[in-house]
Design an enzyme around this catalytic site. Structure first.
Site, PDB file in Angstrom:
ATOM      1  CE  LYS A 221      -4.349  -1.965   1.297  1.00 17.49           C
ATOM      2  NZ  LYS A 221      -5.501  -2.020   2.216  1.00 17.49           N
ATOM      3  NE  ARG A 261      -7.164  -8.900  -0.076  1.00 12.44           N
ATOM      4  CZ  ARG A 261      -6.811  -8.126  -1.087  1.00 12.44           C
ATOM      5  NH1 ARG A 261      -5.885  -7.170  -0.892  1.00 12.44           N
ATOM      6  NH2 ARG A 261      -7.344  -8.270  -2.293  1.00 12.44           N
TER       7      ARG A 261
END
Length: 283
Positions: A221, A261
């Site tokens: 991210k 994840r």
């Protein structure tokens, strides 16, 4: 450290690893690589070989600014991949905000619904999940990709995310979802600035006080790339932030997360085992 057990999911006595299969042309880190269904199935099987406990299949990008795809397109992307992976014995989750996609995915063999909107994007979602009986990831969410950056406004992000997740939990319980089905996700990067993401990672123990297993999705991210920016301020590319993802995995696994994840499975699978060994030695 609490070791969570979620009905229908693998129980390894440690933090689980969820590998990502984006069946999309435009996902932020690997868009297009697995867009072909056969390539997506192969990749899912490779992730299992690398140590993934769950394979998360998504057909709609949720990167900032992404436009939504049609229901028909999303179904065409994910259903054949989920069906083939399930036939191969893989524990599959579906990453979707649409109730109809969730139902089709469960019918095709998916064993978990990962809804980044926490039931807000499609009011029918909780009822579909309740009827299916599969685990349901309720993520903290304030709006679709094209508006979420403008909603990253908090006085105390951990307290506010906790409160908003608590309301979503109460809402889906009222729709018939069982308490044992619910997994929560603080939604790193979704209506969050970098400082919000770091505060939420530091506050994992406070999020766990909500009493539900916790899924953390930090992999590749933007806030990691910004932390690791070059001296001139250029953020590190997504594909070169996997080492930072690994550090997050080790920290949250030790803090009691149920699952992480991730895109790069093998090193993260190693990290959760290291965290479990350290915790075991402390017991």
């Amino acid at each position: 450290m609490t070791t969570w057990s979620v009905p229908g999911m693998p129980d390894k006595g440690r933090c689980l690893v969820m590998g990502v299969v984006n069946v999309t042309p435009d996902s932020f880190s690997d868009g297009g690589r697995w867009f072909d269904p056969a390539a997506a199935v192969r990749h899912g099987l490779e992730l299992v070989e690398q140590g993934a406990d769950i394979v998360d299949v998504g057909g709609e990008s949720t990167r900032p600014g992404a436009a939504r795809v049609s229901l028909e397109e999303e179904l065409a992307r994910v259903e054949p991949v989920i069906r083939e992976l399930s036939r191969a014995g893989v524990t599959v989750s579906v990453d979707t905000m649409r109730a109809e996609v969730a139902q089709a995915a469960v019918d095709a063999g998916a064993r978990l619904v990962n809804d980044v909107s926490g039931g807000l994007a499609d009011p029918a979602m909780p009822r579909v999940v309740a009827a299916s009986g599969v685990p349901y990831v309720v993520m903290h969410w304030r709006g679709h990709s094209h508006t979420m950056n403008s909603r990253a406004v908090y006085d105390d992000v951990v307290t506010e995310v906790r409160e908003e997740l608590s309301k979503r939990i109460a809402s889906v319980l009222a729709e018939g979802v069982a308490d044992s089905q619910i997994v929560i996700d603080p939604g790193l990067g979704f209506s969050k600035n970098p400082e919000h993401n770091w505060a939420l990672l530091a506050g994992v123990d406070r999020l766990a006080e909500l009493g539900h297993p916790l899924l953390i999705g930090a992999s590749r991210k933007r806030f990691l790339g910004r932390l690791l920016a070059d001296p001139d301020g250029t953020p590190r590319p997504f594909s070169r932030s996997d080492d930072a993802t690994l550090a997050v995995t080790a920290l949250v696994a030790q803090a009691g997360a149920w699952c992480v994840r991730v895109h790069d499975v093998r090193p993260n699978a190693d990290a959760v085992r290291v965290a479990a060994a350290v915790q075991g030695a402390r017991a």
